[in-house]
Scaffold this active site. Structure first.
Site, PDB file in Angstrom:
ATOM      1  N   ASP A   1     -48.909 -25.820  61.174  1.00  0.00           N
ATOM      2  CA  ASP A   1     -48.252 -26.816  60.331  1.00  0.00           C
ATOM      3  C   ASP A   1     -49.158 -27.168  59.148  1.00  0.00           C
ATOM      4  O   ASP A   1     -50.379 -26.988  59.213  1.00  0.00           O
ATOM      5  CB  ASP A   1     -47.982 -28.098  61.128  1.00  0.00           C
ATOM      6  CG  ASP A   1     -47.009 -27.853  62.270  1.00  0.00           C
ATOM      7  OD1 ASP A   1     -46.244 -26.870  62.204  1.00  0.00           O
ATOM      8  OD2 ASP A   1     -47.038 -28.653  63.222  1.00  0.00           O
TER       9      ASP A   1
HETATM   10  N1  URA Z   1     -48.201 -26.817  67.522  1.00  0.00           N
HETATM   11  C1  URA Z   1     -47.873 -27.724  66.574  1.00  0.00           C
HETATM   12  O1  URA Z   1     -47.211 -28.720  66.849  1.00  0.00           O
HETATM   13  N2  URA Z   1     -48.303 -27.505  65.311  1.00  0.00           N
HETATM   14  C2  URA Z   1     -49.075 -26.456  64.967  1.00  0.00           C
HETATM   15  O2  URA Z   1     -49.441 -26.321  63.811  1.00  0.00           O
HETATM   16  C3  URA Z   1     -49.409 -25.530  65.963  1.00  0.00           C
HETATM   17  C4  URA Z   1     -48.956 -25.748  67.230  1.00  0.00           C
END
Ligand code: URA
Length: 240
Positions: free
Chosen positions: A103
């Site tokens: 993310d």
């Molecule tokens: N899980 C998440 O919620 N975000 C990420 O970036 C990776 C795994």
């Protein structure tokens, strides 16, 4: 690339044409884990060639580990936002891409390569490559929260999440290891136990561990050993 095995080994500087023929005929060379004794055997990009136990990788591929900072997106290009590939502008390689997505606000380990086949294999849901995240939480976890996260939890998908491993670091921080990669999975898992992720950083993916000396935004090439271990992960269970 399709090459004769003896040419491939010469190109890898294993020895002269006659020396590599000798090694092949003595049974020191395997292709996809099988001893091959014919120097004229054809090998391609995805064949795994070992000579005297050493994996010989195709150098046309580049493999980097990036410590992704928060604030950039895991995409190859974007008209509006900075992407993880902006860090690689000076690199001469074409077609680099991030293997998987973190993310925008997540930090940590991201493999950047132009080896599409290996990347694809590492992301395959069938492979269950473990990924470990350091997670800062809004509140501490109870034992029943940990049990639920480890057993498998409902995050609104058709099935519960696969079993995970939780390791407590301190009151509001844990490591969690998961073997899937659903959208926002870690955040959704903690939401499912009425908690909230306030900081997220990936520290490992399969055999690959984030180099602690890399500051956010820094990257380095993988070592030969790291590349070989990733190949073992990516190509295990392969039907040769
Ligand atoms: N899980 C998440 O919620 N975000 C990420 O970036 C990776 C795994």
């Amino acid at each position: 690339m399709v090459k004769r095995l003896d040419k491939f080994l010469c190109d890898k500087k294993i020895g002269t044409r006659s020396r590599v023929k000798e090694l092949i005929q003595m049974g020191f060379v395997t292709v996809n884990q099988e001893i091959v004794k014919r120097p004229e055997t054809k090998v391609t990009d995805t064949d795994i060639v070992c000579c005297q136990g050493m994996v010989l990788l195709n150098d046309e591929f580049a493999y980097f580990m990036l410590n992704k900072p928060a604030g950039v997106i895991s995409a190859t290009e974007d008209a509006m936002q900075d992407t993880v590939l902006d860090f690689f502008k000076e690199e001469p390689y074409k077609n680099l891409y991030p293997v998987g997505r973190l993310d925008k606000d997540t930090e940590g380990l991201l493999l950047i390569t132009n080896d599409g086949d290996l990347g694809h294999r590492l992301l395959s849901p069938k492979k269950h490559v473990p990924k470990t995240y350091y997670v800062g939480l809004a509140h501490g976890l109870s034992q029943s929260d940990i049990d639920a996260l480890e057993r498998g939890i409902d995050i609104g998908e058709k099935k519960l999440t696969l079993p995970a491993k939780v390791e407590i670091v301190e009151e509001n921080a844990v490591y969690i290891t998961i073997t899937e990669g659903k959208f926002h999975q870690v955040k959704r898992m903690f939401e499912a136990v009425n908690n909230q992720v306030v900081y997220l950083k990936r520290v490992s993916m399969g055999s690959l561990h984030l180099d602690k000396s890399l500051r956010p935004g820094e990257y380095r090439s993988l070592t030969q050993e790291e590349k070989e271990e990733l190949y073992v992960t990516g190509y295990k269970n392969r039907n040769f």
